[in-house]
Scaffold this motif. Structure first.
Motif, PDB file in Angstrom:
ATOM      1  N   SER A  17       0.827  -1.207   0.000  1.00  0.00           N
ATOM      2  CA  SER A  17       0.000   0.000   0.000  1.00  0.00           C
ATOM      3  C   SER A  17       0.860   1.255   0.000  1.00  0.00           C
ATOM      4  N   ASP A 211      -1.703   7.263   3.716  1.00  0.00           N
ATOM      5  CA  ASP A 211      -1.203   5.929   4.042  1.00  0.00           C
ATOM      6  C   ASP A 211      -0.702   5.892   5.486  1.00  0.00           C
ATOM      7  N   ASP A 212      -0.316   4.699   5.924  1.00  0.00           N
ATOM      8  CA  ASP A 212       0.055   4.530   7.340  1.00  0.00           C
ATOM      9  C   ASP A 212       1.230   5.407   7.731  1.00  0.00           C
ATOM     10  N   GLU A 213       2.171   5.537   6.797  1.00  0.00           N
ATOM     11  CA  GLU A 213       3.357   6.332   7.103  1.00  0.00           C
ATOM     12  C   GLU A 213       2.977   7.797   7.355  1.00  0.00           C
ATOM     13  N   LEU A 215       0.013   8.889   8.314  1.00  0.00           N
ATOM     14  CA  LEU A 215      -0.753   8.970   9.569  1.00  0.00           C
ATOM     15  C   LEU A 215       0.181   8.981  10.779  1.00  0.00           C
ATOM     16  N   THR A 216       1.194   8.146  10.734  1.00  0.00           N
ATOM     17  CA  THR A 216       2.145   8.083  11.847  1.00  0.00           C
ATOM     18  C   THR A 216       2.902   9.404  11.985  1.00  0.00           C
ATOM     19  N   LYS A 244     -10.860   7.227   5.808  1.00  0.00           N
ATOM     20  CA  LYS A 244      -9.615   8.015   5.902  1.00  0.00           C
ATOM     21  C   LYS A 244      -9.779   9.158   6.919  1.00  0.00           C
ATOM     22  N   GLN A 247      -9.374   7.756  10.332  1.00  0.00           N
ATOM     23  CA  GLN A 247      -7.966   7.483  10.659  1.00  0.00           C
ATOM     24  C   GLN A 247      -7.210   8.773  10.966  1.00  0.00           C
TER      25      GLN A 247
END
Ligand SMILES: *Cc1c(COP(=O)(O)O)cnc(C)c1O
Length: 349
Positions: A17, A211-213, A215-216, A244, A247
């Motif tokens: 992803s 994407d997760d990156e 969000l982090t 989204k 999140q």
């Protein structure tokens, strides 16, 4: 048609992803026949109103086209379809309607309002909205390099009144996480900055960008993060975007929305009321409803002031106060966005 494209999207390139959004970014709809085919539109009907722009061409992510209906008057299609009306010239519609070139102390930096500055991180956007007020902006001369990043940070540090930095563009999420991360870390070092705000349409037009990156990174940023989405019509909000938003909120991001009042897209009180409700369901508060900036090529989107005010009064009567965005226009050389004087016309509905 959509089904066939959906299968062609399963390119072998897409392995995880993290790379998906960048692959999608290289696979945008930029050809009118392709767009028609994808959405299921009648090519002849579209060709009759289409014009091929020499600059600022057709550009639509498939994820945005997925939300369109096969109708020539679809409110999402209308936002991105170059039409012959763009060729008409109208008095008062100019190339730099906001005279932004006059507030540009360092390359990449706009400082118009006392407490906040805006950085044009990139000139690139995943979607070309036909009413974009920066469609003629000279990004080429105005993209900040890493040297400019240092200069911009020094500029901000020396002005105690500045407490917020807006990352804009283009679309600030069009840059890689690595590059965005460099900006966030540099800005996080500035003691006078409390808030970093991203003005972006990417979660709407290419949701995999969240994407997760990312969000982090947003979650870990020590400054308050505000994200101002740009949604004009409830049809742009589907389950994917809703997820989204959830999140982003879990990552501590405050979500706001700004819309532009556009003829043929959202120029009805009911349309705006539905948009506000739908935004709120996703934890997004309506922030601004902008009058169209008078940029050359966009006159066919203009909602006249009297009509705007009339529908604004009607919106006020329909939804809770916190679901009513501020109706504003942007005037060159003013100290803030300018509230539209809604008392200049009576409620007449
Ligand atoms: C719109 C804008 C801002 C932010 O204004 P707010 O009213 O705080 O949303 C800041 N700088 C520039 C140059 C702008 O155009």
């Amino acid at each position: 048609m959509r089904a066939s494209v959906a299968s062609s999207q399963k390119l072998p390139l897409i392995q995880n992803s993290a790379s998906t959004w960048q692959v999608q970014m290289t696979n945008l709809l930029s050809d009118i026949d392709e767009l028609c085919d994808y959405v299921g539109l009648d090519v002849d009907e579209v060709q009759a109103i289409y014009h091929l722009p020499s600059k600022f061409p057709l550009k639509v992510p498939r994820a945005f086209a997925d939300k369109m209906t096969a109708c020539i008057n679809d409110p999402l299609l209308r936002q991105v379809l170059p039409t012959k009306s763009e060729l008409d010239t109208h008095a008062g519609f100019s190339l730099d309607p906001l005279a932004e070139n006059a507030h540009n102390p360092i390359k990449g930096l706009l400082h118009k309002y006392q407490s906040r500055v805006l950085v044009t991180l990139t000139g690139v956007c995943a979607v070309h909205c036909r009413y974009c007020f920066r469609q003629h902006f000279d990004y080429h001369a105005n993209l900040p390099t890493s040297d400019d990043l240092v200069k911009i940070c020094n500029y901000i540090r020396q002005d105690e009144q500045i407490c917020e930095v807006l990352l804009s563009g283009g679309d600030p999420l069009n840059v890689s996480n690595r590059r965005l991360g460099l900006w966030l870390s540099a800005l996080a070092e500035l003691p006078n900055i409390t808030t970093i705000r991203l003005h972006t349409r990417l979660p709407v037009v290419l949701p995999d960008r969240v994407d997760d990156e990312l969000l982090t990174m947003l979650d870990n940023c020590p400054k308050k993060i505000v994200m101002v989405l740009h949604i004009n019509h409830a049809q742009e909000i589907d389950a994917i975007l809703a997820k989204k938003c959830q999140q982003l909120r879990q990552a501590g991001v405050v979500l706001l929305n700004q819309s532009v009042l556009l003829r043929g897209v959202n120029d009805h009180a009911d349309t705006l009321a539905t948009l506000s409700h739908r935004l709120f369901e996703c934890g997004v508060l309506p922030y601004y409803l902008h009058m169209l900036d008078k940029v050359a090529g966009a006159a066919h989107f203009l909602v006249e002031e009297e009509q705007a005010i009339t529908l604004y009064w009607e919106l006020l009567s329909k939804v809770a106060g916190y679901l009513v965005p501020k109706l504003v226009r942007e005037l060159p050389h003013e100290l803030s966005k300018t509230p539209v004087d809604i008392y200049s016309y009576q409620r007449n509905f």
